[in-house]
Design a protein around this motif. Sequence first.
Motif, PDB file in Angstrom:
ATOM      1  N   SER A 252       0.760  -1.137  -0.230  1.00 32.62           N
ATOM      2  CA  SER A 252      -0.162   0.073  -0.285  1.00 32.62           C
ATOM      3  C   SER A 252       0.758   1.239  -0.065  1.00 32.62           C
ATOM      4  O   SER A 252       0.262   2.434  -0.005  1.00 32.62           O
ATOM      5  N   MET A 253       2.198   0.938   0.218  1.00 38.30           N
ATOM      6  CA  MET A 253       3.118   2.203   0.097  1.00 38.30           C
ATOM      7  C   MET A 253       3.521   2.437  -1.375  1.00 38.30           C
ATOM      8  O   MET A 253       3.830   1.519  -2.061  1.00 38.30           O
ATOM      9  N   PRO A 254       3.682   3.702  -1.603  1.00 37.92           N
ATOM     10  CA  PRO A 254       4.221   3.933  -3.187  1.00 37.92           C
ATOM     11  C   PRO A 254       5.598   3.494  -3.330  1.00 37.92           C
ATOM     12  O   PRO A 254       6.497   3.727  -2.170  1.00 37.92           O
ATOM     13  N   ALA A 255       5.800   2.773  -4.456  1.00 40.44           N
ATOM     14  CA  ALA A 255       7.048   2.119  -4.332  1.00 40.44           C
ATOM     15  C   ALA A 255       7.392   2.080  -6.191  1.00 40.44           C
ATOM     16  O   ALA A 255       6.499   1.761  -6.932  1.00 40.44           O
ATOM     17  N   CYS A 256       8.443   2.041  -6.251  1.00 42.25           N
ATOM     18  CA  CYS A 256       8.968   2.025  -7.897  1.00 42.25           C
ATOM     19  C   CYS A 256      10.496   1.326  -7.960  1.00 42.25           C
ATOM     20  O   CYS A 256      11.179   1.382  -6.932  1.00 42.25           O
ATOM     21  N   LEU A 257      10.820   0.845  -9.034  1.00 47.56           N
ATOM     22  CA  LEU A 257      12.172   0.282  -9.194  1.00 47.56           C
ATOM     23  C   LEU A 257      12.618   0.810 -10.687  1.00 47.56           C
ATOM     24  O   LEU A 257      12.139   1.162 -11.592  1.00 47.56           O
ATOM     25  N   TRP A 258      14.081   1.158 -10.314  1.00 47.09           N
ATOM     26  CA  TRP A 258      14.769   1.664 -11.424  1.00 47.09           C
ATOM     27  C   TRP A 258      15.882   1.342 -11.650  1.00 47.09           C
ATOM     28  O   TRP A 258      16.699   0.571 -10.924  1.00 47.09           O
ATOM     29  N   ARG A 259      16.640   1.397 -13.172  1.00 43.56           N
ATOM     30  CA  ARG A 259      18.052   0.870 -13.348  1.00 43.56           C
ATOM     31  C   ARG A 259      18.848   1.901 -12.719  1.00 43.56           C
ATOM     32  O   ARG A 259      18.560   3.051 -12.276  1.00 43.56           O
ATOM     33  N   ARG A 260      20.191   1.337 -12.753  1.00 37.57           N
ATOM     34  CA  ARG A 260      21.389   2.365 -11.858  1.00 37.57           C
ATOM     35  C   ARG A 260      21.436   3.525 -12.750  1.00 37.57           C
ATOM     36  O   ARG A 260      22.095   4.533 -12.220  1.00 37.57           O
ATOM     37  N   THR A 261      20.875   3.713 -14.054  1.00 38.32           N
ATOM     38  CA  THR A 261      20.991   5.002 -14.744  1.00 38.32           C
ATOM     39  C   THR A 261      19.730   5.654 -14.660  1.00 38.32           C
ATOM     40  O   THR A 261      19.532   6.979 -15.094  1.00 38.32           O
ATOM     41  N   GLU A 263      16.294   4.835 -15.193  1.00 39.67           N
ATOM     42  CA  GLU A 263      14.951   4.581 -15.946  1.00 39.67           C
ATOM     43  C   GLU A 263      14.283   3.816 -15.002  1.00 39.67           C
ATOM     44  O   GLU A 263      14.486   2.655 -14.579  1.00 39.67           O
ATOM     45  N   ILE A 264      13.042   4.047 -14.935  1.00 38.80           N
ATOM     46  CA  ILE A 264      11.952   3.333 -14.213  1.00 38.80           C
ATOM     47  C   ILE A 264      11.406   2.083 -14.802  1.00 38.80           C
ATOM     48  O   ILE A 264      10.843   2.340 -16.092  1.00 38.80           O
ATOM     49  N   TYR A 265      11.297   0.890 -14.477  1.00 39.65           N
ATOM     50  CA  TYR A 265      10.930  -0.242 -15.098  1.00 39.65           C
ATOM     51  C   TYR A 265       9.653  -0.893 -14.366  1.00 39.65           C
ATOM     52  O   TYR A 265       9.111  -1.730 -14.841  1.00 39.65           O
ATOM     53  N   ARG A 266       9.383  -0.331 -12.937  1.00 40.05           N
ATOM     54  CA  ARG A 266       8.397  -1.103 -12.379  1.00 40.05           C
ATOM     55  C   ARG A 266       7.868  -0.043 -11.271  1.00 40.05           C
ATOM     56  O   ARG A 266       8.593   0.640 -10.727  1.00 40.05           O
ATOM     57  N   ALA A 267       6.639   0.224 -11.089  1.00 39.18           N
ATOM     58  CA  ALA A 267       6.036   0.871 -10.279  1.00 39.18           C
ATOM     59  C   ALA A 267       4.692   0.334 -10.004  1.00 39.18           C
ATOM     60  O   ALA A 267       4.006  -0.321 -10.511  1.00 39.18           O
ATOM     61  N   ASN A 268       4.164   0.692  -8.393  1.00 40.38           N
ATOM     62  CA  ASN A 268       2.778   0.224  -8.094  1.00 40.38           C
ATOM     63  C   ASN A 268       1.683   1.379  -8.354  1.00 40.38           C
ATOM     64  O   ASN A 268       2.448   2.436  -8.827  1.00 40.38           O
ATOM     65  N   LYS A 269       0.613   1.119  -8.243  1.00 40.35           N
ATOM     66  CA  LYS A 269      -0.405   2.111  -8.614  1.00 40.35           C
ATOM     67  C   LYS A 269      -0.431   3.220  -7.619  1.00 40.35           C
ATOM     68  O   LYS A 269      -0.849   4.533  -7.867  1.00 40.35           O
ATOM     69  N   GLU A 270       0.115   3.110  -6.399  1.00 41.00           N
ATOM     70  CA  GLU A 270      -0.017   3.964  -5.346  1.00 41.00           C
ATOM     71  C   GLU A 270       1.250   5.198  -5.765  1.00 41.00           C
ATOM     72  O   GLU A 270       1.151   6.185  -5.637  1.00 41.00           O
ATOM     73  N   PHE A 271       2.332   4.641  -6.394  1.00 42.01           N
ATOM     74  CA  PHE A 271       3.307   5.555  -6.668  1.00 42.01           C
ATOM     75  C   PHE A 271       2.985   6.400  -7.997  1.00 42.01           C
ATOM     76  O   PHE A 271       2.989   7.653  -7.991  1.00 42.01           O
ATOM     77  N   ALA A 272       2.022   5.732  -8.847  1.00 45.84           N
ATOM     78  CA  ALA A 272       1.838   6.405 -10.086  1.00 45.84           C
ATOM     79  C   ALA A 272       0.583   7.455  -9.663  1.00 45.84           C
ATOM     80  O   ALA A 272       0.803   8.562 -10.315  1.00 45.84           O
ATOM     81  N   ASN A 273      -0.118   7.107  -8.792  1.00 44.65           N
ATOM     82  CA  ASN A 273      -1.156   8.160  -8.252  1.00 44.65           C
ATOM     83  C   ASN A 273      -0.319   9.399  -7.414  1.00 44.65           C
ATOM     84  O   ASN A 273      -0.650  10.393  -7.672  1.00 44.65           O
TER      85      ASN A 273
END
Length: 359
Positions: A252-261, A263-273
């Motif tokens: 339920s916590m906003p979260a996302c994952l990005w490469r070392r440079t 670029e975001i490759y994954r995120a949940n809807k909470e972060f998107a909001n």
Amino acid sequence: MSPKRKKVSKSCVFCRRSHLICDEQRPCSRCIRRDIAHLCTDSLGPNGTGNIELDTGNGTANNASEVPKVTGFLTQQPTFVSEHVGSEFSSLNEFLSMLEDPLLVNNSDNNGNHQQQHNNSNNDNNNPTLDVANGESELDMATTSKEHFFLTAADPSTEITPEDRLKLVINAKLEAGLLQPYNYAQGYTRLQNYMDRYMNHSSKQRILKPLSTIRPAFRAIARSLKDVDLILVEECFERMLLSYDRVFTSMSMPACLWRRTGEIYRANKEFANLVDCGVEDLIEGKLAIYELMTEESAVNFWEKYGSIAFDKGQKAVLTSCDLRTRDGRRKRPCCFSFTIRRDRYNIPICIVGNFIPIS
């Protein structure tokens, strides 16, 4: 006494490798049952029967007994450092040069174009060469490599260990052009272009400094890395994305994952909001994490990331940041923690961030 089995004059390549009785129809019944009917071809038997031939490119066909074994490819690993690592290292070198000569920062557009040309040149070098004299086309060679990959992947042989078989399949997939290391140099070019466009000179210098300190550690590791190593890392990254798909959907916590440079490759809807965009905009590097932060917060992230990027003893960092919506109109203050995930070579493979909005 049971009647003797009828001997066949020739076996297909898969029945022969598995030491099984083959029938004379093509495709044979065993290959049909294994769903590899399209790969069923005659094998060269011990008595010289069979009709597999290899086009050597000079208009003649060699007998299959002269074809080198597939397993030989694995033992002949290239000794040069991967060009994909070299491209990333070149980008870090350019960052270091910009620190030594601030005037180069103003010419980054030219550097970016030069880097793009360099990447295109590398890509050209990776493509199969066109043999005009022999009338062979790149398309024909690519098709042959793909067929070789499918044959390798479908081979039911149990004479080698699963680990060695996986390496064979990966090598064949690499040769067919179906699997390639990720080109991080493009990510650094994107970061440089963003800094030139949206950040002041002081902020750019503060970001370039920690990136340049990564250079010695990266160089020490990169000397031993080859394309096959980087492909294994990329496969690890893909598996990690699948695991975080499940993790993010249950958070339920906003979260996302990005490469070392970045670029975001994954995120949940909470972060998107939180940043006012769709989840589909937060995949495959469409957006970068620094593009969703204020300038000072982006600088703070890169400084903290650079200080622990290659430190195995440090994984998570707790700090704060100001996110901003995708359109840049609203600012969202947050408590911010990020964790660095590293590959088998201790190189950061991705960063996972968690954000708690502050009212």
